[in-house]
Motif scaffolding. Structure first.
Motif, PDB file in Angstrom:
ATOM      1  N   ARG A  95      31.215  78.488  15.458  1.00 55.64           N
ATOM      2  CA  ARG A  95      30.526  79.025  14.276  1.00 55.64           C
ATOM      3  C   ARG A  95      31.352  80.115  13.600  1.00 55.64           C
ATOM      4  NH1 ARG A  95      24.612  78.709  14.209  1.00 55.64           N
ATOM      5  NH2 ARG A  95      23.918  77.180  15.720  1.00 55.64           N
ATOM      6  N   ALA A  96      31.913  81.020  14.384  1.00 55.79           N
ATOM      7  CA  ALA A  96      32.708  82.107  13.809  1.00 55.79           C
ATOM      8  C   ALA A  96      33.941  81.554  13.097  1.00 55.79           C
ATOM      9  CB  ALA A  96      33.113  83.086  14.907  1.00 55.79           C
ATOM     10  N   TYR A  97      34.595  80.586  13.714  1.00 54.23           N
ATOM     11  CA  TYR A  97      35.787  80.005  13.099  1.00 54.23           C
ATOM     12  C   TYR A  97      35.445  79.299  11.794  1.00 54.23           C
ATOM     13  CZ  TYR A  97      39.723  76.983  12.188  1.00 54.23           C
ATOM     14  OH  TYR A  97      40.750  76.337  11.564  1.00 54.23           O
ATOM     15  N   VAL A  98      34.407  78.475  11.815  1.00 52.89           N
ATOM     16  CA  VAL A  98      34.021  77.735  10.610  1.00 52.89           C
ATOM     17  C   VAL A  98      33.643  78.702   9.491  1.00 52.89           C
ATOM     18  CG1 VAL A  98      32.249  76.213   9.650  1.00 52.89           C
ATOM     19  CG2 VAL A  98      33.382  75.607  11.785  1.00 52.89           C
ATOM     20  N   GLU A  99      32.917  79.750   9.828  1.00 51.28           N
ATOM     21  CA  GLU A  99      32.530  80.718   8.800  1.00 51.28           C
ATOM     22  C   GLU A  99      33.739  81.480   8.274  1.00 51.28           C
ATOM     23  OE1 GLU A  99      29.733  84.625   8.641  1.00 51.28           O
ATOM     24  OE2 GLU A  99      28.789  82.760   9.308  1.00 51.28           O
ATOM     25  N   GLN A 100      34.698  81.735   9.149  1.00 51.56           N
ATOM     26  CA  GLN A 100      35.878  82.496   8.750  1.00 51.56           C
ATOM     27  C   GLN A 100      36.763  81.714   7.775  1.00 51.56           C
ATOM     28  OE1 GLN A 100      38.295  83.681  12.060  1.00 51.56           O
ATOM     29  NE2 GLN A 100      39.485  85.142  10.846  1.00 51.56           N
ATOM     30  N   VAL A 101      36.887  80.407   7.975  1.00 52.46           N
ATOM     31  CA  VAL A 101      37.831  79.637   7.161  1.00 52.46           C
ATOM     32  C   VAL A 101      37.171  78.793   6.071  1.00 52.46           C
ATOM     33  CG1 VAL A 101      39.532  79.559   9.010  1.00 52.46           C
ATOM     34  CG2 VAL A 101      37.916  77.677   8.753  1.00 52.46           C
ATOM     35  N   PRO A 105      28.017  79.323   5.903  1.00 47.53           N
ATOM     36  CA  PRO A 105      27.541  80.469   6.694  1.00 47.53           C
ATOM     37  C   PRO A 105      27.095  80.027   8.093  1.00 47.53           C
ATOM     38  CG  PRO A 105      25.840  79.792   5.165  1.00 47.53           C
ATOM     39  CD  PRO A 105      27.038  78.923   4.895  1.00 47.53           C
ATOM     40  N   ALA A 106      28.019  79.542   8.884  1.00 55.31           N
ATOM     41  CA  ALA A 106      27.713  78.874  10.148  1.00 55.31           C
ATOM     42  C   ALA A 106      27.054  79.777  11.178  1.00 55.31           C
ATOM     43  CB  ALA A 106      28.991  78.268  10.731  1.00 55.31           C
ATOM     44  N   ARG A 107      27.344  81.049  11.175  1.00 51.84           N
ATOM     45  CA  ARG A 107      26.771  81.952  12.186  1.00 51.84           C
ATOM     46  C   ARG A 107      25.258  82.076  12.058  1.00 51.84           C
ATOM     47  NH1 ARG A 107      30.989  86.997  12.298  1.00 51.84           N
ATOM     48  NH2 ARG A 107      32.737  85.817  13.122  1.00 51.84           N
ATOM     49  N   SER A 108      24.757  81.975  10.859  1.00 57.95           N
ATOM     50  CA  SER A 108      23.320  82.173  10.649  1.00 57.95           C
ATOM     51  C   SER A 108      22.554  80.870  10.440  1.00 57.95           C
ATOM     52  CB  SER A 108      23.097  83.094   9.447  1.00 57.95           C
ATOM     53  OG  SER A 108      23.635  82.502   8.286  1.00 57.95           O
ATOM     54  N   MET A 109      23.214  79.737  10.615  1.00 62.77           N
ATOM     55  CA  MET A 109      22.563  78.454  10.363  1.00 62.77           C
ATOM     56  C   MET A 109      21.882  77.927  11.619  1.00 62.77           C
ATOM     57  SD  MET A 109      25.477  76.638   7.984  1.00 62.77           S
ATOM     58  CE  MET A 109      24.696  75.041   7.994  1.00 62.77           C
ATOM     59  N   PHE A 114      22.469  72.734   9.695  1.00 64.04           N
ATOM     60  CA  PHE A 114      23.685  71.950   9.893  1.00 64.04           C
ATOM     61  C   PHE A 114      23.445  70.488   9.520  1.00 64.04           C
ATOM     62  CE2 PHE A 114      24.962  75.494  12.633  1.00 64.04           C
ATOM     63  CZ  PHE A 114      26.278  75.667  12.230  1.00 64.04           C
ATOM     64  N   ARG A 115      22.305  69.963   9.954  1.00 65.66           N
ATOM     65  CA  ARG A 115      21.997  68.560   9.642  1.00 65.66           C
ATOM     66  C   ARG A 115      21.872  68.339   8.140  1.00 65.66           C
ATOM     67  NH1 ARG A 115      17.678  68.022  14.516  1.00 65.66           N
ATOM     68  NH2 ARG A 115      19.158  67.381  16.120  1.00 65.66           N
ATOM     69  N   ALA A 116      21.409  69.350   7.424  1.00 63.34           N
ATOM     70  CA  ALA A 116      21.185  69.204   5.981  1.00 63.34           C
ATOM     71  C   ALA A 116      22.473  69.311   5.165  1.00 63.34           C
ATOM     72  CB  ALA A 116      20.178  70.243   5.498  1.00 63.34           C
ATOM     73  N   THR A 123      28.203  68.957  12.821  1.00 66.48           N
ATOM     74  CA  THR A 123      26.810  68.803  13.260  1.00 66.48           C
ATOM     75  C   THR A 123      26.756  68.188  14.649  1.00 66.48           C
ATOM     76  OG1 THR A 123      26.107  68.552  10.969  1.00 66.48           O
ATOM     77  CG2 THR A 123      24.571  67.813  12.661  1.00 66.48           C
ATOM     78  N   GLY A 124      27.581  67.191  14.910  1.00 65.02           N
ATOM     79  CA  GLY A 124      27.610  66.560  16.228  1.00 65.02           C
ATOM     80  C   GLY A 124      28.010  67.534  17.319  1.00 65.02           C
TER      81      GLY A 124
END
Length: 160
Positions: A95-101, A105-109, A114-116, A123-124
């Motif tokens: 989550r931190a990596y995805v949000e960083q790059v 907003p992966a950390r708060s999802m 994610f599915r949406a 998501t997998g």
């Protein structure tokens, strides 16, 4: 005898309806329409906010995230960290990596978020980490940890 058009005194002409009832019916119909319109307006799902992706050195962020995945994997293998905690840490790293790059907003999802809006690969990976992360069965977490680590590493290597 009465002539045509004349009524005896005891009879009266037709009674007109009072206009007040018409306006009450119109007002009630307007209230029903307003209720449904207000309900629809207030319960609409908020649209995801589009945020520009931050400018970061993706290579450095990727190397750091992969090192963190290796650290988590090593800690679980050596017994310093439970498999459930390992799933939690892997989720944090991804989550931190995805949000960083990216702008996601992966950390708060939540998983539903994610599915949406997230890509299927991300998501997998999150779906694989969720059950052991929150479930009561530690043996399930142990059985799925290796797959979760592979998925986390794959997401970090291919994302961004």
């Amino acid at each position: 005898m009465l002539g045509a058009g004349e009524l005896p005194e005891e009879f009266t002409g037709p009674v007109a309806y009072d206009d007040r009832w018409l306006w009450i019916a119109v007002a009630l119909a307007a209230l029903v329409v307003a209720y449904y319109a207000l309900t629809w307006w207030l319960t609409r799902a908020p649209r995801p906010e589009v945020v520009a992706a931050p400018t970061v050195d993706v290579g450095s962020a990727r190397a750091l995230a992969l090192a963190r995945v290796d650290d988590v994997e090593r800690a679980v293998r050596e017994g310093g960290l439970s498999a459930r905690a390992g799933h939690q840490r892997l989720s944090e790293v991804v989550r931190a990596y995805v949000e960083q790059v990216s702008a996601l907003p992966a950390r708060s999802m939540a998983l539903a978020d994610f599915r949406a809006i997230a890509p299927a690969a991300l998501t997998g990976a999150i779906e694989l980490m969720y059950p052991p992360e929150f479930g009561p069965d530690e043996t399930f977490a142990e059985r799925t940890f290796a797959d979760a680590a592979v998925q986390a590493r794959t997401i970090v290597e291919r994302w961004g």
